[in-house]
Design a protein around this motif. Structure first.
Motif, short mmCIF file in Angstrom:
data_model
loop_
_atom_site.label_atom_id
_atom_site.label_comp_id
_atom_site.label_asym_id
_atom_site.label_seq_id
_atom_site.Cartn_x
_atom_site.Cartn_y
_atom_site.Cartn_z
N THR A 238 -109.09 -37.86 -42.86
CA THR A 238 -110.20 -37.04 -43.36
C THR A 238 -111.52 -37.76 -43.12
OG1 THR A 238 -109.89 -38.00 -45.53
CG2 THR A 238 -108.83 -35.88 -45.11
N GLY A 239 -111.53 -38.64 -42.12
CA GLY A 239 -112.75 -39.38 -41.80
C GLY A 239 -113.87 -38.43 -41.44
N GLU A 240 -115.06 -38.79 -41.89
CA GLU A 240 -116.24 -37.95 -41.60
C GLU A 240 -116.95 -38.45 -40.36
OE1 GLU A 240 -118.69 -36.38 -44.77
OE2 GLU A 240 -117.57 -37.63 -46.14
N ALA A 241 -117.98 -37.69 -39.96
CA ALA A 241 -118.74 -38.06 -38.76
C ALA A 241 -119.29 -39.47 -38.90
CB ALA A 241 -119.87 -37.05 -38.54
N ASN B 110 -137.63 -41.79 -13.40
CA ASN B 110 -138.00 -40.59 -14.14
C ASN B 110 -137.66 -40.79 -15.62
OD1 ASN B 110 -137.48 -38.03 -15.48
ND2 ASN B 110 -137.74 -37.05 -13.48
N VAL C 148 -136.91 -38.84 -18.04
CA VAL C 148 -135.74 -38.08 -18.53
C VAL C 148 -134.45 -38.76 -18.06
CG1 VAL C 148 -134.50 -35.89 -18.44
CG2 VAL C 148 -137.00 -35.92 -18.62
N ILE C 149 -134.44 -39.16 -16.78
CA ILE C 149 -133.27 -39.86 -16.24
C ILE C 149 -133.08 -41.19 -16.95
CG2 ILE C 149 -132.24 -40.85 -14.15
CD1 ILE C 149 -132.45 -37.77 -14.16
N ALA D 233 -131.66 -40.53 -20.37
CA ALA D 233 -130.24 -40.14 -20.27
C ALA D 233 -129.36 -41.34 -19.95
CB ALA D 233 -130.07 -39.06 -19.21
N VAL E 238 -126.11 -39.29 -13.59
CA VAL E 238 -127.57 -39.25 -13.78
C VAL E 238 -128.28 -40.40 -13.09
CG1 VAL E 238 -127.36 -38.04 -15.99
CG2 VAL E 238 -127.63 -40.51 -15.97
N PHE F 249 -104.30 -30.68 -47.82
CA PHE F 249 -105.53 -31.43 -48.10
C PHE F 249 -106.14 -30.90 -49.39
CE2 PHE F 249 -105.43 -32.00 -43.41
CZ PHE F 249 -105.37 -33.39 -43.42
N ASP G 3 -111.03 -33.12 -49.41
CA ASP G 3 -110.64 -33.48 -48.05
C ASP G 3 -111.05 -32.38 -47.07
OD1 ASP G 3 -109.48 -35.77 -48.94
OD2 ASP G 3 -107.48 -34.90 -49.13
N ARG H 119 -114.67 -32.53 -46.37
CA ARG H 119 -114.97 -33.61 -45.42
C ARG H 119 -114.61 -33.18 -44.01
NH1 ARG H 119 -113.65 -37.60 -49.35
NH2 ARG H 119 -111.45 -37.59 -48.81
N ARG H 120 -113.48 -32.52 -43.84
CA ARG H 120 -113.06 -32.07 -42.50
C ARG H 120 -114.01 -31.00 -41.96
NH1 ARG H 120 -108.05 -33.53 -40.70
NH2 ARG H 120 -107.72 -31.61 -39.54
N ARG I 244 -117.22 -30.79 -42.68
CA ARG I 244 -118.45 -31.48 -42.26
C ARG I 244 -118.24 -32.15 -40.90
NH1 ARG I 244 -119.00 -32.66 -47.81
NH2 ARG I 244 -118.05 -34.72 -47.62
N ARG I 245 -117.02 -32.67 -40.71
CA ARG I 245 -116.69 -33.32 -39.43
C ARG I 245 -116.71 -32.28 -38.30
NH1 ARG I 245 -111.18 -36.75 -39.38
NH2 ARG I 245 -110.32 -36.09 -37.40
N ALA J 105 -120.30 -31.45 -37.45
CA ALA J 105 -120.90 -32.53 -36.67
C ALA J 105 -120.45 -32.47 -35.21
CB ALA J 105 -120.53 -33.88 -37.28
N PHE K 177 -128.34 -31.47 -23.25
CA PHE K 177 -128.52 -32.72 -22.51
C PHE K 177 -128.27 -32.50 -21.01
CE2 PHE K 177 -126.35 -36.43 -20.66
CZ PHE K 177 -127.30 -37.42 -20.82
N PHE K 178 -127.14 -31.86 -20.68
CA PHE K 178 -126.82 -31.64 -19.26
C PHE K 178 -127.80 -30.67 -18.61
CE2 PHE K 178 -122.54 -33.31 -20.39
CZ PHE K 178 -122.52 -34.33 -19.45
N ILE L 123 -131.06 -30.27 -19.41
CA ILE L 123 -132.33 -30.97 -19.17
C ILE L 123 -132.19 -31.99 -18.04
CG2 ILE L 123 -133.99 -32.58 -20.21
CD1 ILE L 123 -133.47 -31.13 -22.88
N VAL L 124 -131.06 -32.72 -18.03
CA VAL L 124 -130.86 -33.72 -16.97
C VAL L 124 -130.75 -33.03 -15.60
CG1 VAL L 124 -129.18 -35.37 -16.04
CG2 VAL L 124 -129.87 -35.51 -18.43
N ALA M 246 -134.16 -32.23 -14.47
CA ALA M 246 -134.86 -33.45 -14.04
C ALA M 246 -134.34 -33.94 -12.69
CB ALA M 246 -134.69 -34.54 -15.10
N LYS M 247 -133.01 -33.81 -12.47
CA LYS M 247 -132.43 -34.29 -11.21
C LYS M 247 -132.85 -33.41 -10.03
CE LYS M 247 -129.33 -37.05 -10.60
NZ LYS M 247 -129.43 -38.45 -10.15
#
Lengths: 318, 58
Positions: free
Chosen positions: A20-23, A54, A56-57, A60, A123, B15, B19, B22-23, B25-26, B29, B40-41, B43-44, B47-48
């Motif tokens: 049950t680990g969290e982020a 660059n 951004v690069i 990244a 990248v 659970f 529990d 918590r799961r 929230r995980r 995330a 991210f991909f 924007i990159v 840029a590329k």
């Protein structure tokens, strides 16, 4: 492992299901403080490199390098969970504390390792990706699985893994690496032994319980203290080299000389004060200041090369 | 109705609500990280490829 942990994660037949680990537990597996230092040192290598990238690069690539470093930290925690559990300093980490399953940590570490190397290759370039892959392998396999439990020189040789990020940073910018990042590599490589041995002097009982052959446990505290002074005496002048080679300016020269002298002073105190609580305090002082020392050196390099605060000095070397 | 067989194995303990929270929230995330990766991909990639991506015959 705790009974609560068994109840949460095991079926009737004892097979582990899920944690049950969290982020934040998964984030803790990445050793965030080490990641931060890797970001600072890799960025130092990028801005000190002869060239430009660059933004951004560059961002990244920096993200990929830091995630790669975190992945190697995660694999280290997976492998070392047994010794982490018996050391007071590390017993609260997610795996020994029962918040994350070893299998989850392994999958997380491997996924991030492969992902970060692929992203960096896409990248930036193949050389930097290959260097990141080698760094992860070196830390997770050569250091964690082999050297750490085999030799008192573990952190000396293993220190290379922590010293690679500036070279990867330069490879991102130039597609190659030269004298600039080799000097930055040398600074981190020489910094590692006095940094870790100062901690090992205080925590030698912990390491003895875990069966880790750290230098104070094998060669004794007196020999360790001498080695700390010897490495610091080499480190301090090497850390001034960027100012003499033209990629560190006047501020870097002043900061590296003053903090280098402070490192030498603190290491001599560790050599002199050998008994009781004052000895522990001296070792802790060196350990704490060494982190600030490395951070300051690279922060000044960043400010001078990245923010245009460079008062250039005549190039003496390189 | 026939009684449940006595030798049937009990399922694993479920659970607790804490529990499950918590799961959850995980999972949130993880969703945010995946969304961030998409951005991210994107924007990159921009840029590329650079501004030249728009410089082509229609």
């Amino acid at each position: 492992m705790s009974a609560a942990f068994d109840q949460i994660t095991q079926a009737d037949d004892g097979v582990a299901l899920s944690s049950t680990g969290e982020a934040r537990d998964f984030f803790a597996l990445l050793k965030p403080r080490v990641m931060f230092l890797v970001i600072v040192t890799a960025l130092g290598g990028m801005v000190a490199a002869p060239g430009a990238v660059n933004p951004v690069i560059g961002f990244a690539a920096l993200l990929a390098i830091s995630v790669g470093a975190g992945a190697s930290g995660c694999l280290n925690m997976w492998w070392d969970a047994d010794i982490d559990a018996v050391m007071a300093r590390t017993a609260g980490r997610p795996i020994p504390a029962g918040r994350i399953l070893p299998s989850e940590a392994l999958a997380f570490g491997l996924t991030l390792s492969v992902g970060s190397v692929l992203v960096l290759g896409l990248v930036a370039n193949l050389l930097s990706a290959a260097m990141l892959a080698f760094t992860i392998f070196f830390y997770a396999v050569v250091y964690s699985m082999w050297l750490k439990r085999a030799t008192p020189q573990n952190i000396v040789i293993g220190g290379a893994a922590g010293a690679f990020p500036p070279m990867i940073g330069e490879a991102v910018v130039t597609g190659d690496f030269g004298l600039t990042s080799i000097v930055l590599f040398a600074i981190i490589f020489l910094w590692t032994p006095p940094h870790f041995w100062a901690l090992a002097l205080v925590k030698s009982g912990d390491y003895a319980r875990a069966g880790i052959p750290m230098l104070p446990n094998v060669a004794g505290p007196a020999a360790t203290r001498r080695q700390i002074v010897a490495y610091t005496l080499v480190l301090a002048p090497v850390a001034v080299l960027p100012a003499l080679m033209g990629f560190g300016g006047l501020i870097y020269l002043i900061v590296s000389v003053v903090t280098g002298l402070a490192m030498i002073g603190l290491s001599l105190r560790v050599l002199r004060v050998t008994e009781g609580e004052p000895a522990n305090k001296a070792a802790y002082a060196l350990f704490g200041f060494s982190i600030l020392y490395l951070f300051l050196l690279f922060a000044v390099l960043l400010a001078e090369n990245g923010l245009g605060l460079m008062w250039a000095l005549p190039k003496v070397l390189g | 109705m026939s009684p449940a067989p006595q030798d049937k194995k009990q399922p694993p303990a479920p659970f607790s609500p804490e529990d499950m929270a918590r799961r959850n929230r995980r999972s949130v995330a993880l969703a945010l990280v995946l969304g961030g990766l998409v951005l991210f991909f994107f924007i990159v990639t921009l840029a590329k490829t650079g501004p030249a991506i728009l410089n082509r015959p229609l």
